[in-house]
Design an enzyme around this catalytic site. Structure first.
Site, PDB file in Angstrom:
ATOM      1  N   SER A  35      -7.799  64.039 -56.787  1.00 14.99           N
ATOM      2  CA  SER A  35      -8.751  63.914 -55.691  1.00 14.99           C
ATOM      3  C   SER A  35      -9.897  63.013 -56.118  1.00 14.99           C
ATOM      4  O   SER A  35     -10.352  63.076 -57.255  1.00 14.99           O
ATOM      5  CB  SER A  35      -9.287  65.298 -55.316  1.00 14.99           C
ATOM      6  OG  SER A  35     -10.382  65.168 -54.440  1.00 14.99           O
ATOM      7  N   LYS A  86       3.626  63.858 -42.910  1.00  9.86           N
ATOM      8  CA  LYS A  86       3.920  62.946 -41.814  1.00  9.86           C
ATOM      9  C   LYS A  86       2.671  62.138 -41.491  1.00  9.86           C
ATOM     10  O   LYS A  86       1.575  62.676 -41.657  1.00  9.86           O
ATOM     11  CB  LYS A  86       4.419  63.684 -40.580  1.00  9.86           C
ATOM     12  CG  LYS A  86       3.575  64.847 -40.126  1.00  9.86           C
ATOM     13  CD  LYS A  86       2.336  64.784 -39.346  1.00  9.86           C
ATOM     14  CE  LYS A  86       1.759  63.698 -38.591  1.00  9.86           C
ATOM     15  NZ  LYS A  86       0.478  64.104 -37.917  1.00  9.86           N
ATOM     16  N   ASP A 164      -0.762  59.809 -34.126  1.00 14.91           N
ATOM     17  CA  ASP A 164      -0.799  60.727 -35.271  1.00 14.91           C
ATOM     18  C   ASP A 164      -0.366  62.128 -34.825  1.00 14.91           C
ATOM     19  O   ASP A 164       0.554  62.702 -35.431  1.00 14.91           O
ATOM     20  CB  ASP A 164      -2.190  60.752 -35.924  1.00 14.91           C
ATOM     21  CG  ASP A 164      -2.237  61.740 -37.074  1.00 14.91           C
ATOM     22  OD1 ASP A 164      -1.749  61.409 -38.167  1.00 14.91           O
ATOM     23  OD2 ASP A 164      -2.714  62.876 -36.868  1.00 14.91           O
TER      24      ASP A 164
HETATM   25  P1  NAP Z   1      -8.231  63.970 -44.090  1.00 12.49           P
HETATM   26  O1  NAP Z   1      -8.877  65.265 -43.725  1.00 12.49           O
HETATM   27  O2  NAP Z   1      -8.960  62.703 -43.800  1.00 12.49           O
HETATM   28  O3  NAP Z   1      -7.869  64.069 -45.617  1.00 12.49           O
HETATM   29  C1  NAP Z   1      -7.186  63.052 -46.288  1.00 12.49           C
HETATM   30  C2  NAP Z   1      -7.578  63.108 -47.767  1.00 12.49           C
HETATM   31  O4  NAP Z   1      -6.908  62.051 -48.418  1.00 12.49           O
HETATM   32  C3  NAP Z   1      -9.065  62.887 -48.001  1.00 12.49           C
HETATM   33  O5  NAP Z   1      -9.781  64.093 -47.972  1.00 12.49           O
HETATM   34  C4  NAP Z   1      -9.045  62.270 -49.388  1.00 12.49           C
HETATM   35  O6  NAP Z   1      -8.923  63.312 -50.318  1.00 12.49           O
HETATM   36  C5  NAP Z   1      -7.741  61.507 -49.466  1.00 12.49           C
HETATM   37  N1  NAP Z   1      -7.868  60.049 -49.283  1.00 12.49           N
HETATM   38  C6  NAP Z   1      -7.388  59.115 -50.129  1.00 12.49           C
HETATM   39  N2  NAP Z   1      -7.639  57.882 -49.677  1.00 12.49           N
HETATM   40  C7  NAP Z   1      -8.288  58.031 -48.517  1.00 12.49           C
HETATM   41  C8  NAP Z   1      -8.833  57.104 -47.580  1.00 12.49           C
HETATM   42  N3  NAP Z   1      -8.731  55.776 -47.767  1.00 12.49           N
HETATM   43  N4  NAP Z   1      -9.447  57.592 -46.486  1.00 12.49           N
HETATM   44  C9  NAP Z   1      -9.549  58.927 -46.281  1.00 12.49           C
HETATM   45  N5  NAP Z   1      -9.050  59.859 -47.161  1.00 12.49           N
HETATM   46  C10 NAP Z   1      -8.433  59.404 -48.265  1.00 12.49           C
HETATM   47  O7  NAP Z   1      -6.814  63.824 -43.384  1.00 12.49           O
HETATM   48  P2  NAP Z   1      -5.796  64.987 -43.004  1.00 12.49           P
HETATM   49  O8  NAP Z   1      -6.063  65.460 -41.621  1.00 12.49           O
HETATM   50  O9  NAP Z   1      -5.716  66.001 -44.083  1.00 12.49           O
HETATM   51  O10 NAP Z   1      -4.447  64.124 -42.909  1.00 12.49           O
HETATM   52  C11 NAP Z   1      -3.764  63.664 -44.058  1.00 12.49           C
HETATM   53  C12 NAP Z   1      -2.299  63.470 -43.692  1.00 12.49           C
HETATM   54  O11 NAP Z   1      -1.797  64.720 -43.198  1.00 12.49           O
HETATM   55  C13 NAP Z   1      -2.110  62.468 -42.541  1.00 12.49           C
HETATM   56  O12 NAP Z   1      -0.927  61.743 -42.752  1.00 12.49           O
HETATM   57  C14 NAP Z   1      -1.988  63.359 -41.306  1.00 12.49           C
HETATM   58  O13 NAP Z   1      -1.198  62.759 -40.275  1.00 12.49           O
HETATM   59  C15 NAP Z   1      -1.278  64.557 -41.888  1.00 12.49           C
HETATM   60  N6  NAP Z   1      -1.475  65.799 -41.137  1.00 12.49           N
HETATM   61  C16 NAP Z   1      -2.704  66.196 -40.696  1.00 12.49           C
HETATM   62  C17 NAP Z   1      -2.839  67.342 -39.916  1.00 12.49           C
HETATM   63  C18 NAP Z   1      -4.170  67.851 -39.392  1.00 12.49           C
HETATM   64  O14 NAP Z   1      -4.186  68.743 -38.518  1.00 12.49           O
HETATM   65  N7  NAP Z   1      -5.313  67.358 -39.863  1.00 12.49           N
HETATM   66  C19 NAP Z   1      -1.706  68.095 -39.605  1.00 12.49           C
HETATM   67  C20 NAP Z   1      -0.474  67.698 -40.123  1.00 12.49           C
HETATM   68  C21 NAP Z   1      -0.374  66.552 -40.871  1.00 12.49           C
HETATM   69  P3  NAP Z   1      -9.738  63.328 -51.695  1.00 12.49           P
HETATM   70  O15 NAP Z   1     -11.178  63.280 -51.316  1.00 12.49           O
HETATM   71  O16 NAP Z   1      -9.312  64.605 -52.278  1.00 12.49           O
HETATM   72  O17 NAP Z   1      -9.300  62.123 -52.459  1.00 12.49           O
END
Ligand code: NAP
Length: 302
Positions: A35, A86, A164
């Protein structure tokens, strides 16, 4: 011995679903995270996926799709198994490269589609197999401010915008109707963004399939697929958790991510991969065929 898993990207979905699912699944154990910002007690903490590889047998990528390719290649080249949230990647061409590399290294690559693991999807598949479908209508509507607050990547090229969540509907659709093809699309793109906030899709599988994805809806979400069949009307709703058809009403608890990790563990044990790209292909086709419409500028805050 448990499969030692390292998780990359401790964001929304990693905390809400991956950590509890790994803890609840026999035969897998979280041993490390990578992370840029967070730390986690009880496991090895690293800043970067490459530093983590010595501590793990497999890596689960929970980062945004843009930028995953380099992380995924590092994992595969080190001979570690790979599980992808995904959408599995930002492009179809990078996915082809990753699949080939996994095969070359003799490791598992698993492109996961959590919505396919929703409680009522199997019941819908079984019921539909005994009917003739006349038409399908997909409605996937939610409030982006509620579900994706502050997520800048989702609006950037490769972030998919309303696709998404919409790709979840397409992942269920392609599990039920593998031969669905994209005919045309209307994409509504805010003036200050790179990705659509709403989309209307026309697909065909020998019967019409219409899909409406909308991120501007407040007051509750609708994640449903309605089937018009020769045996009557049926609805898969609540993101796949509930199925209603003549003579059938079924719903169950959310075990989507526990099922994904159990499947990943079993794929690794069997030396197999599962990298179905059908949902991503339909999204790519929507962008290939889509008519673009200018939508009002969108600001994250209300
Ligand atoms: P998020 O909250 O933005 O988290 C993504 C994490 O990835 C960030 O906290 C960061 O973690 C890391 N990261 C590395 N490079 C990054 C960048 N350039 N910009 C932003 N974050 C970056 O996103 P999320 O909702 O968890 O989604 C992540 C994946 O899961 C996506 O593919 C999404 O489609 C999928 N997903 C999301 C959901 C949902 O409900 N949110 C549901 C199912 C699937 P660190 O700070 O730890 O490095």
């Amino acid at each position: 011995m448990s499969l030692r898993i390292g998780l990359v990207g401790l964001g929304t979905i990693a905390r809400a679903q991956h950590l509890p699912a790994i803890a609840a699944t026999d035969g897998v154990a979280l041993t490390a995270i990578a992370s840029r910002n967070a730390t986690l007690e009880g496991v090895a903490n690293h800043r970067d996926v490459t530093q983590m590889l010595a501590d793990v047998d497999a890596v689960s990528l929970c980062t945004p799709p843009q930028g995953r390719f380099d992380q995924a290649m590092a994992v595969l080249r080190a001979g570690r198994h790979l599980m992808l949230e995904k959408p599995p990647g930002a492009t179809l061409s990078e996915m082809a490269v990753l699949e080939a590399e996994a095969a070359r290294q003799g490791v598992t690559i698993h492109a996961t589609w959590h919505s396919r693991e929703a409680a009522a999807v199997d019941a819908a598949r079984d019921w539909l197999a005994r009917t003739r479908i006349r038409a399908i209508r997909i409605d996937w509507r939610e409030d982006v401010r509620k579900w994706h607050p502050g997520q800048d990547w989702i609006w950037q090229p490769g972030g998919l915008g309303v696709f998404d969540p919409g790709i979840n509907a397409l992942s269920i659709l392609t599990a039920l109707i593998p031969d669905a093809r994209m005919v045309g699309a209307d994409l509504h793109i805010p003036a200050n963004r790179q990705a659509p906030i709403a989309a209307d899709l026309e697909l065909d599988a020998g019967h019409p399939i219409a899909a409406h994805f909308n991120w501007r809806v407040t007051g509750g979400e609708t994640w449903q697929i309605a089937f018009d069949t020769d045996a009557g009307a049926a609805t898969l709703s609540e993101g796949g958790a509930r199925f209603t058809a003549p003579g059938i009403q079924t719903a169950g608890e959310n075990r989507e991510y526990a099922r994904l990790y159990a499947r990943f563990r079993d794929l690794v044990a069997a030396g197999d991969s599962d990298c179905d790209l059908a949902p991503l292909r339909l999204v790519a086709d929507a962008f290939l065929t889509g008519r673009q419409h200018a939508a009002p500028a969108f600001e994250d805050h209300s």
